[in-house]
Design an enzyme around this catalytic site. Structure first.
Site, PDB file in Angstrom:
ATOM      1  N   GLY A 273       1.970   6.517 -29.558  1.00 16.09           N
ATOM      2  CA  GLY A 273       0.514   6.589 -29.596  1.00 16.09           C
ATOM      3  C   GLY A 273      -0.145   5.855 -28.446  1.00 16.09           C
ATOM      4  N   GLN A 274      -1.482   5.793 -28.505  1.00 12.57           N
ATOM      5  CA  GLN A 274      -2.243   5.216 -27.385  1.00 12.57           C
ATOM      6  C   GLN A 274      -1.871   3.759 -27.148  1.00 12.57           C
ATOM      7  OE1 GLN A 274      -6.336   4.276 -27.916  1.00 12.57           O
ATOM      8  NE2 GLN A 274      -6.836   4.484 -25.749  1.00 12.57           N
TER       9      GLN A 274
ATOM     10  N   GLY B  32       4.694   3.983 -34.524  1.00  8.53           N
ATOM     11  CA  GLY B  32       3.639   4.687 -33.791  1.00  8.53           C
ATOM     12  C   GLY B  32       3.755   4.451 -32.299  1.00  8.53           C
TER      13      GLY B  32
ATOM     14  N   ASP C 154       8.776   6.445 -33.871  1.00  9.90           N
ATOM     15  CA  ASP C 154       7.671   7.373 -34.126  1.00  9.90           C
ATOM     16  C   ASP C 154       8.254   8.577 -34.856  1.00  9.90           C
ATOM     17  OD1 ASP C 154       5.173   8.925 -33.898  1.00  9.90           O
ATOM     18  OD2 ASP C 154       4.660   7.510 -32.302  1.00  9.90           O
ATOM     19  N   ILE C 155       7.402   9.538 -35.219  1.00 10.68           N
ATOM     20  CA  ILE C 155       7.937  10.703 -35.942  1.00 10.68           C
ATOM     21  C   ILE C 155       8.672  11.674 -35.014  1.00 10.68           C
ATOM     22  CG2 ILE C 155       6.470  10.708 -37.998  1.00 10.68           C
ATOM     23  CD1 ILE C 155       4.604  12.668 -36.483  1.00 10.68           C
TER      24      ILE C 155
ATOM     25  N   LYS D 167      -8.932   0.361 -43.482  1.00  9.60           N
ATOM     26  CA  LYS D 167      -8.850  -0.860 -42.673  1.00  9.60           C
ATOM     27  C   LYS D 167      -9.214  -2.102 -43.488  1.00  9.60           C
ATOM     28  CE  LYS D 167      -7.322   0.740 -38.793  1.00  9.60           C
ATOM     29  NZ  LYS D 167      -5.892   0.501 -38.481  1.00  9.60           N
TER      30      LYS D 167
ATOM     31  N   ASP E 246       9.512   8.083 -39.926  1.00  9.34           N
ATOM     32  CA  ASP E 246       8.257   8.445 -40.579  1.00  9.34           C
ATOM     33  C   ASP E 246       7.925   7.254 -41.485  1.00  9.34           C
ATOM     34  OD1 ASP E 246       6.338   9.240 -42.374  1.00  9.34           O
ATOM     35  OD2 ASP E 246       7.220  11.219 -42.760  1.00  9.34           O
TER      36      ASP E 246
ATOM     37  N   TYR F 251     -11.310   5.917 -43.001  1.00 10.89           N
ATOM     38  CA  TYR F 251     -10.650   5.018 -42.049  1.00 10.89           C
ATOM     39  C   TYR F 251     -11.064   3.569 -42.318  1.00 10.89           C
ATOM     40  CZ  TYR F 251      -9.404   3.315 -37.310  1.00 10.89           C
ATOM     41  OH  TYR F 251      -8.886   2.641 -36.231  1.00 10.89           O
TER      42      TYR F 251
HETATM   43  N1  SER Z   1     -10.989   3.674 -31.640  1.00  8.36           N
HETATM   44  C1  SER Z   1     -10.994   3.772 -33.074  1.00  8.36           C
HETATM   45  C2  SER Z   1     -11.639   5.010 -33.518  1.00  8.36           C
HETATM   46  O1  SER Z   1     -12.557   5.432 -32.859  1.00  8.36           O
HETATM   47  C3  SER Z   1     -11.709   2.596 -33.682  1.00  8.36           C
HETATM   48  O2  SER Z   1     -10.801   1.775 -34.283  1.00  8.36           O
HETATM   49  O3  SER Z   1     -11.297   5.539 -34.526  1.00  8.36           O
END
Ligand code: SER
Length: 317
Positions: free
Chosen positions: A11-12, A8, A34-35, A144, A51, A140
């Site tokens: 990503g951010q 990833g 990353d992909i 987690k 991937d 999500y």
């Molecule tokens: N920043 C993330 C989200 O908003 C929280 O882990 O999904």
């Protein structure tokens, strides 16, 4: 850590972590994946298309580069996961299982982030303890919590050196987040710099934990280098640097842009997610076990964010 594979990496977190860790360990010691290739592909350095749901490819790349650490970041964030729960399960859980298996097979150190999303309505909202009720109401969050337990399991059962933190909303000016509930706290700076106003999709009084990206990067580095004998909670340390609501960040922005205005058009999906998350975390376990000490608060982060976002906005005109 000597040679690190980051998934990833576009990503951010990944895009900045790649640069940060290359600065510490050396250019050739950190492999991004990353992909797709990054936008600046000519100076991407060591970078592989992976991937993470393809276990065979994941293993082959880790083996080829002889890495000793995997930092697994590839995942869907909370709001996107709510839109497509099955895809979230496949990527967030399938990718994590593959990453843990690669770590077990090749005897790698392992990091993956958990999140404030691992908490739910029944969790104490204020000064949320390190060890507490975790009954999240989002896909999500389910991912987690399962991830935190899997990391513990791989450590206890197979001796994999797994470590992780529960990140709050992360704020940065390099790569935008995508599909998170806390994204408003990044967008507000861009909109403030561009047009002097912002419409928040989160209600003005909703508090959530946040942290500036430089502190998040250093937290990963510090935890991964911490003496394992000191880690009682090796996975899922609460970390946070500040807690604010949209009203609070808007007031801080106004100190720099006096004409700034904020209004609200609350998105019911993201608001429901935010309402199920803590207001502010107790981070004492991270402080005591590996010296977590973030350096930015809301005031210093806002100053820095606005400086960089203004530069970017001017350059793109
Ligand atoms: N920043 C993330 C989200 O908003 C929280 O882990 O999904």
């Amino acid at each position: 850590m000597n040679k690190i594979l980051i998934t990833g990496a576009n990503g951010q977190i990944g895009s900045e972590l790649l640069t940060h860790l290359r600065g510490i360990y050396g250019e050739d010691h950190v492999v991004g994946s990353d992909i797709r290739l990054p936008k600046n592909k000519d100076d991407a350095g060591l970078f592989e298309i992976v991937d993470v749901t393809d276990a065979h490819r994941f293993h082959a790349v880790a083996k080829e580069h002889q890495v000793d650490t995997v930092i697994h970041l590839a995942a869907l964030l909370s709001a996107t996961a709510e839109e497509n729960p099955m895809k979230a399960w496949d990527l967030n859980m399938g990718g994590l299982m593959n990453a843990l298996e690669v770590a077990r097979e090749l005897d790698l150190k392992f990091f993956t982030p958990s999140s404030i999303g691992a908490f739910g309505h029944s969790t104490p909202k204020k000064n949320t303890p390190q060890d507490t009720l975790q009954r999240p109401s989002t896909m999500y969050g389910v991912n987690k919590v399962a991830g935190e337990l899997l990391c513990d399991y791989y450590h206890q059962k197979f001796g994999v050196d797994t470590r992780s933190v529960r990140f709050p909303g992360l704020i940065s000016y390099v790569t935008p987040p995508g599909g998170g509930t806390t994204d408003y706290a990044v967008e507000i700076y861009y909109e403030a710099a561009r047009k002097g106003s912002y419409t928040s999709f989160i209600d003005e009084h909703t508090y959530m934990d946040m942290m500036y990206m430089p502190d998040a990067l250093e937290a990963i580095h510090q935890l991964m280098e911490a003496n394992p004998d000191h880690l009682v909670h090796r996975n899922a340390f609460n970390v946070s640097a500040m807690s604010f609501a949209p009203k609070g960040i808007a007031a801080e922005v106004k100190k720099h842009i006096p004409d700034f205005t904020i209004d609200y058009d609350v998105d019911p999906v993201r608001q429901a997610i935010a309402d199920s998350w803590p207001d502010n975390l107790d981070t004492s376990a991270a402080q005591e076990e590996w010296g977590f000490a973030p350096s930015y608060d809301l005031a210093s982060m806002t100053k820095d964010m606005l400086t960089h976002v203004r530069e970017k906005t001017t350059n793109s005109l």
